[in-house]
Design an enzyme around this catalytic site. Structure first.
Site, PDB file in Angstrom:
ATOM      1  N   GLU A 330       0.813  -1.224   0.000  1.00 23.80           N
ATOM      2  CA  GLU A 330       0.000   0.000   0.000  1.00 23.80           C
ATOM      3  C   GLU A 330       0.844   1.270   0.000  1.00 23.80           C
ATOM      4  O   GLU A 330       0.320   2.367  -0.164  1.00 23.80           O
ATOM      5  CB  GLU A 330      -0.905   0.039   1.251  1.00 23.80           C
ATOM      6  CG  GLU A 330      -2.053  -0.948   1.252  1.00 23.80           C
ATOM      7  CD  GLU A 330      -1.672  -2.296   1.849  1.00 23.80           C
ATOM      8  OE1 GLU A 330      -0.480  -2.655   1.832  1.00 23.80           O
ATOM      9  OE2 GLU A 330      -2.583  -2.997   2.336  1.00 23.80           O
ATOM     10  N   TRP A 444       1.358  -6.529  26.378  1.00 23.55           N
ATOM     11  CA  TRP A 444       1.683  -7.027  25.037  1.00 23.55           C
ATOM     12  C   TRP A 444       3.106  -7.575  24.996  1.00 23.55           C
ATOM     13  O   TRP A 444       4.032  -6.969  25.539  1.00 23.55           O
ATOM     14  CB  TRP A 444       1.572  -5.901  24.011  1.00 23.55           C
ATOM     15  CG  TRP A 444       0.168  -5.493  23.708  1.00 23.55           C
ATOM     16  CD1 TRP A 444      -0.968  -5.944  24.319  1.00 23.55           C
ATOM     17  CD2 TRP A 444      -0.253  -4.545  22.719  1.00 23.55           C
ATOM     18  NE1 TRP A 444      -2.075  -5.344  23.766  1.00 23.55           N
ATOM     19  CE2 TRP A 444      -1.667  -4.478  22.787  1.00 23.55           C
ATOM     20  CE3 TRP A 444       0.406  -3.763  21.781  1.00 23.55           C
ATOM     21  CZ2 TRP A 444      -2.419  -3.656  21.953  1.00 23.55           C
ATOM     22  CZ3 TRP A 444      -0.330  -2.941  20.952  1.00 23.55           C
ATOM     23  CH2 TRP A 444      -1.737  -2.895  21.033  1.00 23.55           C
TER      24      TRP A 444
HETATM   25  P1  AMP Z   1       3.531  -6.482   2.028  1.00 23.36           P
HETATM   26  O1  AMP Z   1       2.468  -5.543   1.666  1.00 23.36           O
HETATM   27  O2  AMP Z   1       3.286  -7.870   1.511  1.00 23.36           O
HETATM   28  O3  AMP Z   1       4.871  -5.962   1.658  1.00 23.36           O
HETATM   29  O4  AMP Z   1       3.506  -6.641   3.609  1.00 23.36           O
HETATM   30  C1  AMP Z   1       3.645  -5.534   4.445  1.00 23.36           C
HETATM   31  C2  AMP Z   1       3.838  -5.983   5.855  1.00 23.36           C
HETATM   32  O5  AMP Z   1       5.052  -6.715   5.995  1.00 23.36           O
HETATM   33  C3  AMP Z   1       3.978  -4.855   6.833  1.00 23.36           C
HETATM   34  O6  AMP Z   1       2.739  -4.314   7.200  1.00 23.36           O
HETATM   35  C4  AMP Z   1       4.698  -5.523   7.991  1.00 23.36           C
HETATM   36  O7  AMP Z   1       3.805  -6.240   8.817  1.00 23.36           O
HETATM   37  C5  AMP Z   1       5.593  -6.519   7.295  1.00 23.36           C
HETATM   38  N1  AMP Z   1       6.949  -5.981   7.169  1.00 23.36           N
HETATM   39  C6  AMP Z   1       7.513  -5.388   6.114  1.00 23.36           C
HETATM   40  N2  AMP Z   1       8.791  -5.066   6.376  1.00 23.36           N
HETATM   41  C7  AMP Z   1       9.048  -5.451   7.634  1.00 23.36           C
HETATM   42  C8  AMP Z   1      10.180  -5.386   8.504  1.00 23.36           C
HETATM   43  N3  AMP Z   1      11.351  -4.890   8.114  1.00 23.36           N
HETATM   44  N4  AMP Z   1      10.036  -5.866   9.752  1.00 23.36           N
HETATM   45  C9  AMP Z   1       8.884  -6.386  10.176  1.00 23.36           C
HETATM   46  N5  AMP Z   1       7.783  -6.481   9.414  1.00 23.36           N
HETATM   47  C10 AMP Z   1       7.859  -6.024   8.157  1.00 23.36           C
END
Ligand code: AMP
Length: 546
Positions: A330, A444
Site C-alpha cells: 500500500e 503485550w
Molecule cells: P507487504 O504488503 O506484503 O509488503 O507486507 C507488508 C507488511 O510486511 C507490513 O505491514 C509488515 O507487517 C511486514 N513488514 C515489512 N517489512 C518489515 C520489517 N522490516 N520488519 C517487520 N515487518 C515487516
C-alpha cells in the site's frame, strides 16, 4: 498566483526516456528463463518497450486497461512494464506463488485483458485458464524457438509478437494521476486487495527511494533486484534504478543461493534487496563454500524483520552494510529505512546492531505516527507500542473496487495494521502485526522480538512465536523452531539462551520443533496457519507461565 514553471507531468516512461538518453549504454544483464545470460542496455530496453506499447495498441489495449504479468525479474519483464504503462494501460503483477484459486480471484477482480507470462508458468495458467474469461490473449515471454505447444487463448511468443511492429511510436500523454500499476496484497484473511499506483506516485516514490538515506543509489551502482517485480511493486527498483542510470542485474528464475551468488559476483553487484529468507539461503551457502562478497556494498532487507544475526554476519563477515527497511504494498512500498542519522552514526558493534534492529526513519514523502486504539497519539520514547499510521503521496487512499475500507481513516491516515514504537530520533520499530501481538495478562509481548532472539541461537535455522490461549494469562508465547540441518537441541537450551535478554515474563512457555515453518507467497511467516496448526496445543502444565 501560479508559478511560472513548465507543466511536466510525472509520467513513469519519462524515467526510461532519461535512462536511455543519458545512460543509454548502461548494461542490463539477465539470467534468461530459457537459460543463458543475456545482456542489453537502457537504450535497447526503451526501444523495445516502445514496440510493446505499439503492439499492445494494435491488439486494442487502451488507457486504463489492465495487462497482467506473471514473470521473473528479467529485462523482458522490465520492458513489458514500460511498454504497458507507456500507453496508459496498467501493469498488473500477479504473484505465481499464490494458490491457484487466489490467482483466479485476483485476475478476475482486476479484469485483466492480457497476460504476459514466463515459460515457467505456462502450465500453471493452462490449468486455470478456463476460469479467466477476461484474458483475450497470452503473450509468452520467449522467442518462437522456445515457444511451447499450448492451448492458452491466442497464445503468441513475445519476440514474434513485438516483431510485427516497427517501433516507430511515441508514448501516449495523459494526466500524471493516471493509473500505472497494480499489485494485490496477499492478505492473510479475506480476499486480496488491489493497490493501484499512479504515474505520479511511482515517480515521486522512485525519487524518494534513490535518496542517500534510503537506497542511496547512483549511476556508479550495479543493482540486482532479487525481490521479484511481483512483490510490492518490486520495491521501486524498476523505477529508481533507471532513474539514476545505475546498471541492472536481473536474476531470472534461479533464486537459490548458488545462482544468486553467481550473479552477484560475476557482475560485481554493489547493491541488492530482498526478504530475509532469500539471504538466509545465500548465507548458508557461503558458510559452506567459504566464498566472500568482495563487490557487494549494501543490501536492503525487509518484508519481514531482519534478524540481528543476519545483519551481524553480513556486516562482520562479509563487509556488506545492511539497510533494514519496512514498507507495504500500500506504500509503493517503502515506508522507512534504517540508515544512520548523525545521532547514531558513531555507533559500532552491538550498539549499532541494536539500532539496526529497528526499521528506521521515513524519507520525505512518508509521514508517520503511533496511536492508541482510540486514535490518541502516543509518545516517541522507543518503548510505547501503538498502531502505526502513515500518509503520503505514494500511500494508497483506497483499495481497487472496495468502498470505504476502515483502514483508510477519515483524516487521511492509513492504519498499517502494524504495531510499533518510535524513538526520540524518529526511528520506528515494528513490534508486531496487530493480530500477531501476544496479549499476556493485559500486557503485550512482541512475537518479532522473540523470533529475532531465537534465530540468534547458532543451532536455529528459523523461528516463529505465536500466542496460544492460556487459562490464566489469556495468551502465552509458544516458540516454534526449525533447527539447522544435522543439529539437535533441547527446549531448555533455547529458553536459557533467551533468558536475561528479554523480560522474564516474555520468555516462551514452551518450544516445539518442526521440520518446516509455513510461508506466505511473499515469504512471510504464515502466523495464521501456525495458529491453526497449534489450535489444539495444550501447555505442559497450566501453571507454565507462573
Ligand atoms: P507487504 O504488503 O506484503 O509488503 O507486507 C507488508 C507488511 O510486511 C507490513 O505491514 C509488515 O507487517 C511486514 N513488514 C515489512 N517489512 C518489515 C520489517 N522490516 N520488519 C517487520 N515487518 C515487516
Amino acid at each position: 498566483m501560479l508559478g511560472l514553471m513548465q507543466d511536466w507531468p510525472l509520467l513513469c516512461h519519462r524515467i526510461i526516456d532519461h535512462a536511455a538518453k543519458f545512460h543509454g549504454s548502461r548494461r542490463v544483464v539477465s539470467r534468461s528463463v530459457e537459460g543463458p545470460i543475456v545482456e542489453t542496455n537502457y537504450a535497447a530496453i526503451r526501444a523495445r518497450a516502445l514496440k510493446v506499447a505499439q503492439r499492445l495498441e494494435k491488439d486494442g489495449i487502451r488507457l486504463g486497461d489492465r495487462v497482467a504479468t506473471m514473470a521473473w525479474n528479467t529485462a523482458r519483464h522490465l520492458e513489458a512494464w514500460y511498454g504497458i504503462l507507456g500507453i496508459g494501460a496498467v501493469y498488473h503483477t500477479v504473484n505465481p506463488r499464490l494458490f491457484a484459486e487466489q490467482i483466479v480471484w485476483i485476475v478476475n477482480h482486476a479484469e485483466d485483458r492480457m497476460m504476459m507470462v514466463d515459460l515457467t508458468f505456462v502450465r500453471l495458467l493452462e490449468s486455470i485458464a478456463d476460469k479467466l474469461p477476461s484474458i483475450e490473449r497470452y503473450v509468452v515471454l520467449t522467442d518462437s524457438a522456445h515457444m511451447p505447444q499450448t492451448r492458452l487463448r491466442n497464445a503468441v511468443a513475445y519476440e514474434e509478437w513485438i516483431g510485427e511492429v516497427d517501433g516507430d511510436f511515441a508514448w501516449k500523454q495523459f494526466d500524471e494521476n493516471t493509473a500505472a500499476g497494480m499489485c494485490y496484497t496477499s492478505g492473510t484473511t479475506g480476499n486480496p486487495k488491489g493497490v493501484l499506483y499512479s504515474h505520479r506516485s511511482n515517480v515521486l516514490h522512485a525519487f524518494m527511494a534513490a535518496l542517500p538515506d534510503c537506497k542511496g543509489l547512483s549511476s556508479r551502482d550495479v543493482v540486482m533486484p532479487v525481490v521479484p517485480l511481483f512483490h510490492a511493486n518490486g520495491w521501486s527498483l524498476a523505477f529508481s534504478t533507471p532513474l539514476v542510470g545505475a546498471s541492472m542485474v536481473m536474476p531470472g528464475a534461479k533464486m537459490d543461493g548458488a545462482s544468486i551468488y553467481e550473479m552477484l559476483n560475476t557482475y560485481k553487484v554493489t547493491f541488492t534487496a530482498a526478504v530475509p529468507t532469500v539471504w538466509l539461503m545465500l548465507l548458508q551457502d557461503l558458510e559452506k563454500t567459504g566464498q566472500k562478497l568482495p563487490y557487494l556494498k549494501r543490501v536492503v532487507i525487509g518484508g519481514s524483520a531482519c534478524p540481528r544475526a543476519m545483519t551481524k554476519t553480513f556486516q562482520d563477515v562479509y563487509g556488506v552494510e545492511v539497510i533494514h527497511a519496512w514498507g507495504m504494498t500500500e506504500m509503493s512500498p517503502l515506508g522507512s529505512l534504517c540508515t544512520m542519522k548523525p545521532e547514531y552514526a558513531q555507533l559500532s558493534g552491538e550498539a549499532k546492531l541494536d539500532i539496526q534492529q529497528k526499521q528506521g526513519h521515513p524519507p520525505f514523502g512518508v509521514d508517520m505516527k503511533i496511536t492508541d486504539d482510540h486514535g490518541k497519539e502516543l509518545p516517541w520514547d522507543g518503548k510505547t507500542f501503538g498502531r502505526l499510521k502513515v500518509r503520503g503521496p505514494a500511500v494508497a487512499r483506497s483499495y481497487y473496487k472496495v468502498a470505504d475500507d476502515p483502514v483508510f481513516e477519515e483524516d487521511g491516515w492509513f492504519d498499517t495494521g502494524d504495531v510499533a514504537t518510535i524513538d526520540p530520533y524518529g526511528y520506528m520499530q515494528i513490534t508486531d502485526r496487530s493480530k500477531d501481538v501476544i496479549k499476556s495478562g493485559g500486557e503485550w509481548i512482541s512475537s518479532i522480538d522473540l523470533e529475532n532472539l531465537a534465530v540468534g541461537h547458532p543451532k536455529v535455522a528459523e523461528a516463529a512465536v505465536i500466542g496460544v490461549s492460556h487459562p490464566k494469562w489469556a495468551e502465552r508465547p509458544l516458540l516454534v523452531v526449525v533447527l539447522k540441518k544435522g543439529e539437535s537441541a533441547t527446549k531448555e537450551e533455547l529458553i536459557d539462551f533467551m533468558r536475561g535478554k528479554v523480560a522474564k515474563w516474555w520468555l516462551p512457555d514452551d518450544v516445539v520443533f518442526v521440520d518446516e515453518i509455513p510461508h506466505t507467497a511473499t515469504g512471510k511467516i504464515q502466523k495464521l496457519a501456525l495458529r491453526q496448526r497449534f489450535r489444539d496445543y495444550r501447555w505442559p502444565t497450566a501453571e507454565a507461565a507462573e
